[in-house]
Write a protein that holds these residues in place. Structure first.
Motif, PDB file in Angstrom:
ATOM      1  N   VAL A   1       0.838  -1.206   0.000  1.00  0.00           N
ATOM      2  CA  VAL A   1       0.000   0.000   0.000  1.00  0.00           C
ATOM      3  C   VAL A   1       0.872   1.254   0.000  1.00  0.00           C
ATOM      4  O   VAL A   1       0.633   2.203  -0.776  1.00  0.00           O
ATOM      5  N   LEU A   2       1.907   1.278   0.826  1.00  0.00           N
ATOM      6  CA  LEU A   2       2.760   2.461   0.930  1.00  0.00           C
ATOM      7  C   LEU A   2       3.657   2.627  -0.298  1.00  0.00           C
ATOM      8  O   LEU A   2       3.855   3.753  -0.786  1.00  0.00           O
ATOM      9  N   VAL A   3       4.179   1.522  -0.791  1.00  0.00           N
ATOM     10  CA  VAL A   3       5.026   1.600  -2.000  1.00  0.00           C
ATOM     11  C   VAL A   3       4.210   2.095  -3.182  1.00  0.00           C
ATOM     12  O   VAL A   3       4.697   2.868  -4.018  1.00  0.00           O
ATOM     13  N   ASP A   4       2.956   1.662  -3.258  1.00  0.00           N
ATOM     14  CA  ASP A   4       2.082   2.099  -4.344  1.00  0.00           C
ATOM     15  C   ASP A   4       1.754   3.582  -4.234  1.00  0.00           C
ATOM     16  O   ASP A   4       1.488   4.245  -5.241  1.00  0.00           O
TER      17      ASP A   4
ATOM     18  N   ASP B   1      11.975   6.099  -5.606  1.00  0.00           N
ATOM     19  CA  ASP B   1      12.609   4.779  -5.525  1.00  0.00           C
ATOM     20  C   ASP B   1      13.257   4.531  -4.173  1.00  0.00           C
ATOM     21  O   ASP B   1      13.138   3.440  -3.596  1.00  0.00           O
ATOM     22  N   TRP B   2      13.959   5.527  -3.658  1.00  0.00           N
ATOM     23  CA  TRP B   2      14.644   5.358  -2.380  1.00  0.00           C
ATOM     24  C   TRP B   2      13.657   5.212  -1.230  1.00  0.00           C
ATOM     25  O   TRP B   2      13.876   4.423  -0.301  1.00  0.00           O
ATOM     26  N   LEU B   3      12.565   5.956  -1.311  1.00  0.00           N
ATOM     27  CA  LEU B   3      11.539   5.855  -0.282  1.00  0.00           C
ATOM     28  C   LEU B   3      10.866   4.486  -0.336  1.00  0.00           C
ATOM     29  O   LEU B   3      10.590   3.880   0.702  1.00  0.00           O
ATOM     30  N   GLN B   4      10.631   3.993  -1.544  1.00  0.00           N
ATOM     31  CA  GLN B   4      10.047   2.661  -1.695  1.00  0.00           C
ATOM     32  C   GLN B   4      10.970   1.593  -1.113  1.00  0.00           C
ATOM     33  O   GLN B   4      10.516   0.668  -0.431  1.00  0.00           O
ATOM     34  N   PHE B   5      12.255   1.736  -1.385  1.00  0.00           N
ATOM     35  CA  PHE B   5      13.226   0.784  -0.837  1.00  0.00           C
ATOM     36  C   PHE B   5      13.217   0.831   0.694  1.00  0.00           C
ATOM     37  O   PHE B   5      13.253  -0.213   1.354  1.00  0.00           O
ATOM     38  N   LEU B   6      13.146   2.038   1.244  1.00  0.00           N
ATOM     39  CA  LEU B   6      13.115   2.202   2.703  1.00  0.00           C
ATOM     40  C   LEU B   6      11.867   1.560   3.298  1.00  0.00           C
ATOM     41  O   LEU B   6      11.930   0.878   4.336  1.00  0.00           O
ATOM     42  N   ILE B   7      10.730   1.745   2.634  1.00  0.00           N
ATOM     43  CA  ILE B   7       9.470   1.158   3.111  1.00  0.00           C
ATOM     44  C   ILE B   7       9.575  -0.361   3.145  1.00  0.00           C
ATOM     45  O   ILE B   7       9.180  -1.018   4.122  1.00  0.00           O
ATOM     46  N   MET B   8      10.120  -0.939   2.089  1.00  0.00           N
ATOM     47  CA  MET B   8      10.262  -2.394   2.041  1.00  0.00           C
ATOM     48  C   MET B   8      11.234  -2.885   3.105  1.00  0.00           C
ATOM     49  O   MET B   8      10.992  -3.921   3.757  1.00  0.00           O
ATOM     50  N   ALA B   9      12.316  -2.151   3.306  1.00  0.00           N
ATOM     51  CA  ALA B   9      13.289  -2.532   4.330  1.00  0.00           C
ATOM     52  C   ALA B   9      12.661  -2.503   5.719  1.00  0.00           C
ATOM     53  O   ALA B   9      12.893  -3.401   6.536  1.00  0.00           O
ATOM     54  N   VAL B  10      11.853  -1.478   5.976  1.00  0.00           N
ATOM     55  CA  VAL B  10      11.171  -1.378   7.271  1.00  0.00           C
ATOM     56  C   VAL B  10      10.177  -2.531   7.434  1.00  0.00           C
ATOM     57  O   VAL B  10      10.061  -3.124   8.517  1.00  0.00           O
ATOM     58  N   GLY B  11       9.465  -2.860   6.362  1.00  0.00           N
ATOM     59  CA  GLY B  11       8.521  -3.973   6.414  1.00  0.00           C
ATOM     60  C   GLY B  11       9.203  -5.291   6.748  1.00  0.00           C
ATOM     61  O   GLY B  11       8.718  -6.066   7.575  1.00  0.00           O
TER      62      GLY B  11
END
Length: 242
Positions: A132-135, A140-150
């Motif tokens: 939901v957040l990546v979408d 790109d960097w924020l998406q990577f950070l979101i996935m790393a946090v997940g």
């Protein structure tokens, strides 16, 4: 490749759900009734051949059960793609996180409260939250950070399948429009579980259709209910035969 496989793409989302439900039930039967009751019965332990055969059966059951989780992760990604309301989907997962925790602790760990491990809905919830957040954020960097946090949350909360489980969901999401790559990546991630990569065979042959089953909430409720029943079955076996 998918064109060549077209005649063999016979699995709908309904059939994938049935495979996941049946293999999960088999797996959890092994983790509860077999592991915590049958293998500990005095009559079984006293007979070396019987115990050996039961142990082989237990291991076979657990191998079969490894197929379930990758299918659930794939279906979560498919659900994210096709749902009309991602937030309602996320909320529904969150509700079953809470509903499932006591049955999970009771069945798998024989305690009403076991903080060292959390049920698989936690893993699916964190995976859905990541998607939901990546979408929503396109950087790109924020998406990577979101996935790393997940992934970190999967480890921190000690969810079923943990960081690897959330990482699998993230990976399946990133390559969601390239099925062969999706299956290959998923199989590589899950190779630490001997038979788990086999889950990606029916996934590869998924035809994108819903199927005939119209039991949306059955598949949510099945998880906590079957765990509760298996926990009771374990206790009954121990009470009468232990």
């Amino acid at each position: 490749m998918m064109e060549k496989l077209a005649p063999y793409r016979v699995f709908t989302s309904s059939s994938l759900k049935l495979i996941a439900v049946i293999t999960m039930l088999i797996d959890h039967f092994g983790a509860t009734v077999m592991s915590q009751a049958i293998l500990k019965l005095p009559a079984v332990k006293a007979d070396a051949d019987l115990y050996h055969n039961m142990l082989i059966l237990y291991r076979l059951i657990r191998y079969i059960g490894r197929v379930a989780f990758p299918i659930y992760c794939f279906l979560l990604v498919e659900g994210f793609i096709h749902t009309h309301s991602k937030m309602k989907y996320l909320l529904r997962l969150g509700i079953f996180v809470l509903i499932s925790e006591i049955p999970f602790d009771y069945a798998i760990y024989n305690h009403w409260f076991y903080p060292d491990k959390q049920n698989v809905f936690f893993t699916l919830f964190f995976g859905m939250l990541v998607m939901v957040l990546v979408d929503r954020f396109r950087n790109d960097w924020l998406q990577f950070l979101i996935m790393a946090v997940g992934v970190y949350l999967g480890w921190l909360f000690k969810t079923d399948y943990g960081a690897r489980g959330v990482f699998l969901i993230c990976t399946l999401f990133l390559v969601r429009y390239a099925r062969p790559i999706q299956c290959l990546a998923g199989a590589l991630i899950m190779q630490y579980e001997l038979t788990a990569p086999l889950a990606f065979v029916p996934i590869l042959l998924y035809n994108g259709e819903k199927g005939n089953l119209k039991m949306k909430y059955f598949f949510y409720w099945f998880y906590p209910v079957h765990l509760l029943l298996l926990g009771l079955a374990r206790d009954i076996v121990l009470f009468y035969f232990g």
